[in-house]
Write a protein that holds these residues in place. Structure first.
Motif, mmCIF file in Angstrom:
data_model
loop_
_atom_site.group_PDB
_atom_site.id
_atom_site.type_symbol
_atom_site.label_atom_id
_atom_site.label_comp_id
_atom_site.label_asym_id
_atom_site.label_seq_id
_atom_site.Cartn_x
_atom_site.Cartn_y
_atom_site.Cartn_z
ATOM 1 N N ILE A 489 0.850 -1.190 0.000
ATOM 2 C CA ILE A 489 0.000 0.000 0.000
ATOM 3 C C ILE A 489 0.889 1.245 0.000
ATOM 4 C CG2 ILE A 489 -1.752 1.261 1.307
ATOM 5 C CD1 ILE A 489 -2.725 -1.391 2.390
ATOM 6 N N GLY A 490 0.589 2.146 -0.896
ATOM 7 C CA GLY A 490 1.353 3.374 -1.018
ATOM 8 C C GLY A 490 2.361 3.353 -2.142
ATOM 9 N N ASN A 491 2.636 2.193 -2.734
ATOM 10 C CA ASN A 491 3.571 2.102 -3.860
ATOM 11 C C ASN A 491 2.842 2.368 -5.161
ATOM 12 O OD1 ASN A 491 5.378 1.424 -1.927
ATOM 13 N ND2 ASN A 491 5.845 -0.626 -2.714
ATOM 14 N N THR A 492 3.630 2.760 -6.155
ATOM 15 C CA THR A 492 3.091 3.044 -7.489
ATOM 16 C C THR A 492 3.713 2.073 -8.477
ATOM 17 O OG1 THR A 492 2.818 5.387 -6.940
ATOM 18 C CG2 THR A 492 2.831 4.795 -9.277
ATOM 19 N N LEU A 493 2.853 1.371 -9.226
ATOM 20 C CA LEU A 493 3.293 0.437 -10.251
ATOM 21 C C LEU A 493 3.055 1.051 -11.612
ATOM 22 C CD1 LEU A 493 1.850 -2.939 -8.870
ATOM 23 C CD2 LEU A 493 4.071 -1.883 -8.400
ATOM 24 N N ILE A 494 4.101 1.057 -12.419
ATOM 25 C CA ILE A 494 4.013 1.619 -13.773
ATOM 26 C C ILE A 494 3.874 0.435 -14.726
ATOM 27 C CG2 ILE A 494 5.144 3.024 -15.524
ATOM 28 C CD1 ILE A 494 6.668 4.421 -13.278
ATOM 29 N N LEU A 495 2.692 0.296 -15.291
ATOM 30 C CA LEU A 495 2.386 -0.836 -16.162
ATOM 31 C C LEU A 495 1.980 -0.283 -17.520
ATOM 32 C CD1 LEU A 495 0.181 -2.861 -13.638
ATOM 33 C CD2 LEU A 495 2.665 -2.940 -13.901
ATOM 34 N N SER A 497 3.050 2.310 -19.241
ATOM 35 C CA SER A 497 2.908 3.771 -19.157
ATOM 36 C C SER A 497 1.716 4.208 -18.319
ATOM 37 C CB SER A 497 2.808 4.391 -20.565
ATOM 38 O OG SER A 497 1.565 4.090 -21.168
ATOM 39 N N TYR A 498 1.023 3.263 -17.673
ATOM 40 C CA TYR A 498 -0.046 3.611 -16.748
ATOM 41 C C TYR A 498 0.514 3.528 -15.331
ATOM 42 C CZ TYR A 498 -3.295 2.929 -20.648
ATOM 43 O OH TYR A 498 -3.950 3.020 -21.852
ATOM 44 N N ARG A 499 0.186 4.526 -14.521
ATOM 45 C CA ARG A 499 0.665 4.562 -13.147
ATOM 46 C C ARG A 499 -0.496 4.211 -12.212
ATOM 47 N NH1 ARG A 499 5.516 7.462 -12.260
ATOM 48 N NH2 ARG A 499 6.398 8.294 -14.183
ATOM 49 N N PHE A 500 -0.348 3.144 -11.469
ATOM 50 C CA PHE A 500 -1.381 2.683 -10.552
ATOM 51 C C PHE A 500 -0.870 2.851 -9.127
ATOM 52 C CE2 PHE A 500 -2.212 0.409 -14.481
ATOM 53 C CZ PHE A 500 -3.581 0.561 -14.624
ATOM 54 N N PHE A 501 -1.617 3.676 -8.366
ATOM 55 C CA PHE A 501 -1.282 3.922 -6.965
ATOM 56 C C PHE A 501 -2.108 2.961 -6.112
ATOM 57 C CE2 PHE A 501 -2.016 6.167 -2.904
ATOM 58 C CZ PHE A 501 -0.701 6.322 -2.499
ATOM 59 N N LEU A 502 -1.398 2.082 -5.324
ATOM 60 C CA LEU A 502 -2.072 1.064 -4.522
ATOM 61 C C LEU A 502 -2.576 1.701 -3.231
ATOM 62 C CD1 LEU A 502 0.476 -1.886 -4.949
ATOM 63 C CD2 LEU A 502 -1.437 -1.228 -6.428
ATOM 64 N N THR A 503 -3.893 1.610 -3.026
ATOM 65 C CA THR A 503 -4.514 2.260 -1.868
ATOM 66 C C THR A 503 -4.950 1.282 -0.793
ATOM 67 O OG1 THR A 503 -6.660 2.196 -3.003
ATOM 68 C CG2 THR A 503 -5.294 4.179 -3.295
ATOM 69 N N LYS A 504 -5.444 0.116 -1.156
ATOM 70 C CA LYS A 504 -5.931 -0.863 -0.189
ATOM 71 C C LYS A 504 -5.525 -2.255 -0.629
ATOM 72 C CE LYS A 504 -10.153 1.650 1.151
ATOM 73 N NZ LYS A 504 -11.640 1.580 1.204
ATOM 74 N N LEU A 577 5.625 7.410 9.199
ATOM 75 C CA LEU A 577 5.244 6.064 8.805
ATOM 76 C C LEU A 577 4.792 6.054 7.360
ATOM 77 C CD1 LEU A 577 3.177 4.908 11.919
ATOM 78 C CD2 LEU A 577 5.597 4.533 11.465
ATOM 79 N N THR A 578 5.014 4.922 6.692
ATOM 80 C CA THR A 578 4.540 4.760 5.328
ATOM 81 C C THR A 578 3.065 4.381 5.338
ATOM 82 O OG1 THR A 578 5.171 2.429 5.291
ATOM 83 C CG2 THR A 578 6.842 4.019 4.611
ATOM 84 N N PHE A 579 2.466 4.404 4.141
ATOM 85 C CA PHE A 579 1.049 4.056 4.029
ATOM 86 C C PHE A 579 0.802 2.606 4.468
ATOM 87 C CE2 PHE A 579 1.383 7.671 1.117
ATOM 88 C CZ PHE A 579 0.278 8.422 1.495
ATOM 89 N N GLN A 580 1.737 1.723 4.130
ATOM 90 C CA GLN A 580 1.572 0.318 4.513
ATOM 91 C C GLN A 580 1.677 0.156 6.022
ATOM 92 O OE1 GLN A 580 0.882 -2.475 2.500
ATOM 93 N NE2 GLN A 580 0.597 -3.378 4.528
#
Length: 609
Positions: A489-495, A497-504, A577-580
């Motif tokens: 949670i809190g990391n961003t995956l670039i797939l 050219s799409y950026r997906f921000f993991l929230t839950k 603290l990080t999001f995770q």
């Protein structure tokens, strides 16, 4: 009818049924200490002279002793006994030889034939025998039968004619007498004759040849055969090198060596030499160098004990000389060793070898500097992936003409085949409409593949469902495939050219990360508490740190406070603290899904961390 009256003809003789005694009479007996023949069944004819002599003896027995005839002295035992009685079973034994010429032979001119001369004292006869020698090619055994041997003057040989270190001629052959046995020496000493010292046999070329031919050396596998037989019979299995194996197993000294090949197509060649401490063996591996024009081989020398000066013989197992092998004292950086004609220079070694020499031999190993030639490496750039298929499969066509299928990590596949990590994500984009979308990112740890679904509201006008096909994606910054450690949670995956921000993430993913604290330290509840309490060092004690945290929280809120107030309180103390980590703490402390925590419970958890 009486059986005695039946004529003794074939078919008329029968066994007497009345006979009960079947013993046989002994024909010999001992009388007055002498062996005589029994005369029980012998009938001697009574001659007139014998009868008159007996009568005369009986008449003399009736007279007094003065009238009897005196028994002569030495009547029972003769005063001078004959030779057959005095020397009964007494034999003189002499050892000697005679020479026999050997014609048409390149190895010997004569043969020494050893003999045993036995002279019988009771009848002065002589017997000569030749002991049998293996592979002599001569019929041996009885040489002269027992009889009286005449001398050249016509007189027969007697015991007075035999002396040591003298010759005796018998039937044209000259026998040299060298030695005798102990009985013979004692006999001559009683007769007052000194035989003198013994003499040795002369050197015979045939004996030297037989000694080399019959020399037997146990083969090197004799101990293996004995050990096999012992174990087969139920004995133990000996291990003479057990102590060396226990102390030095898997301890290998590794050296970098160089050979200056002075041949026409030679040059500097580099090798790796390994010395095994367990059994003192060495092996030399050739280091592959590109574009040298030389054919490379995996091994320059197989694993073996390397002698300093090898014994070159067509039969190494039959060599009688012992070889001196190389030891760790000889393998020091800067020394040169000769391995079967090649002078190898030791110029470096690994860290374990340096440490071993310093601890065991108290020698500080220092590598020497050498001038390495710079090899020309032809550039072979790898083309970028064209997008068709997987990159591992496509790179096989570049490296090999007949590519192999890419290998799959079976351990990873078996351990994580059933696991799927599910995250809720948002699309990071400059378009505000794209940020309103909701996505589900699925990560498969079994093969590190990612699949993305888009979740849309009903009648929104947007087609949902599969957004990205399942496959492996690379991080554009590190050029490495995404792993399960990157999905938090809190990391961003670039797939693509799409950026997906993991929230839950779902409950299953939370449990998966908590069971693997080494891979997901931000999801480990004990490690998060320890991270917060590390900031207490600047406050003197943990209790002082927690009191300062409580001061940052409004006391009017009571014990039940929002999770946001707790985060603001610790952030005021410098804790970030990080999001995770925030999501993992909230999962442990909140009772319901309302983001409300008990500050007393949080205080006790941090104090006991």
């Amino acid at each position: 009818m009486d059986s005695a009256s039946i004529p003794k003809l074939p078919g008329h003789q029968f066994r007497d049924p009345t006979k009960t005694n079947f013993h046989r009479h002994q024909m010999f007996t001992v009388r007055d200490g002498h062996m005589t023949e029994s005369t029980k069944f012998h009938q001697e004819s009574a001659t007139p002279d014998l009868v008159s002599e007996l009568r005369k003896t009986l008449t003399l027995m009736n007279y007094p002793s003065q009238a009897r005839s005196k028994t002569p002295d030495n009547y029972a035992i003769p005063r001078n006994p004959p030779a057959w009685l005095k020397h009964d079973r007494q034999v003189l034994r002499f050892y000697g030889y005679f020479q026999e010429a050997v014609h048409e032979s390149s190895t010997e001119n004569f043969r020494v034939r050893k003999c045993v001369i036995m002279h019988y004292l009771d009848d002065e006869t002589t017997f000569i025998t030749e002991p049998k020698v293996e592979n002599s090619g001569i019929p041996q055994g009885v040489f002269v039968k027992k009889h009286r041997i005449p001398r050249s003057d016509g007189v027969y040989y007697s015991w007075r004619d035999f002396r040591l270190r003298q010759n005796a001629t018998m039937y044209g052959r000259v026998f040299r007498i060298l030695d005798c046995d102990e009985f013979t020496r004692n006999f001559y000493a009683e007769q007052g004759v000194d035989l003198g010292e013994a003499e040795n046999y002369p050197e015979d070329r045939f004996d030297v040849t037989r000694l080399m031919v019959n020399f037997k050396q146990p083969p090197p596998d004799t101990m293996d055969v004995k050990e096999y037989n012992e174990v087969k019979l139920g004995g133990g299995h000996p291990n003479k090198k057990l102590r060396s194996f226990i102390e030095n197993d898997r301890k290998v000294l590794s050296f970098d060596v160089m050979w200056n090949d002075t041949s026409y197509d030679g040059g500097l060649k580099f090798y790796r030499m390994n010395y095994y401490l367990y059994d003192d063996t060495m092996e030399i591996k050739e280091l592959k160098q590109v574009n040298t024009g030389n054919e490379t081989f995996p091994m320059l020398l197989r694993r073996m004990k390397v002698p300093k000066t090898p014994i070159l013989t067509p039969c190494p197992a039959l060599a009688l000389r012992s070889e001196d092998h190389y030891t760790p004292n000889d393998l020091i950086c800067g020394n040169s060793i000769t391995v079967y004609g090649k002078d190898l220079l030791i110029f470096d070694c690994d860290e374990f070898t340096k440490k071993w020499y310093l601890e065991e031999l108290n020698i500080e190993v220092k590598p020497i500097q050498i001038q390495r030639p710079k090899g020309f490496i032809l550039p072979n750039p790898i083309p970028p992936h064209n997008g068709f298929g997987s990159e591992e499969d496509s790179i096989g066509n570049v490296l090999k003409l007949l590519p192999n299928a890419p290998k799959v990590d079976m351990y990873k596949a078996f351990d994580n085949d059933q696991h799927v990590l599910r995250f809720e994500a948002k699309l990071v984009s400059s378009n505000p409409e794209d940020e309103l979308g909701k996505f589900i990112v699925l990560f498969f740890p079994g093969d590190d593949t990612i699949k993305v679904f888009e979740v849309v509201d009903r009648n929104s006008g947007v087609v949902g469902g599969k957004f990205l096909e399942r496959r492996k994606f690379k991080n554009p910054y590190s050029q490495e495939y995404y792993q399960h450690k990157d999905c938090m949670i809190g990391n961003t995956l670039i797939l693509q050219s799409y950026r997906f921000f993991l929230t839950k993430c779902d409950e299953y993913t939370h449990n998966y990360m908590e069971e693997r604290p080494n891979d997901f330290p931000q999801a480990s509840y004990p490690q998060i508490l320890k991270k917060i309490m590390r900031y207490s060092k600047s406050y003197g004690s943990a209790q002082t740190f927690l009191i300062e945290m409580l001061k940052n929280i409004d006391p009017k809120l009571g014990k039940e406070i929002e999770y946001k107030h707790f985060l603001d309180a610790i952030e005021g103390l410098g804790v970030k603290l990080t999001f995770q980590e925030e999501a993992s703490l909230l999962r442990k402390w909140q009772k319901k899904d309302n983001f409300i925590i008990n500050i007393e419970e949080a205080y006790n958890a941090l104090l006991n961390a």
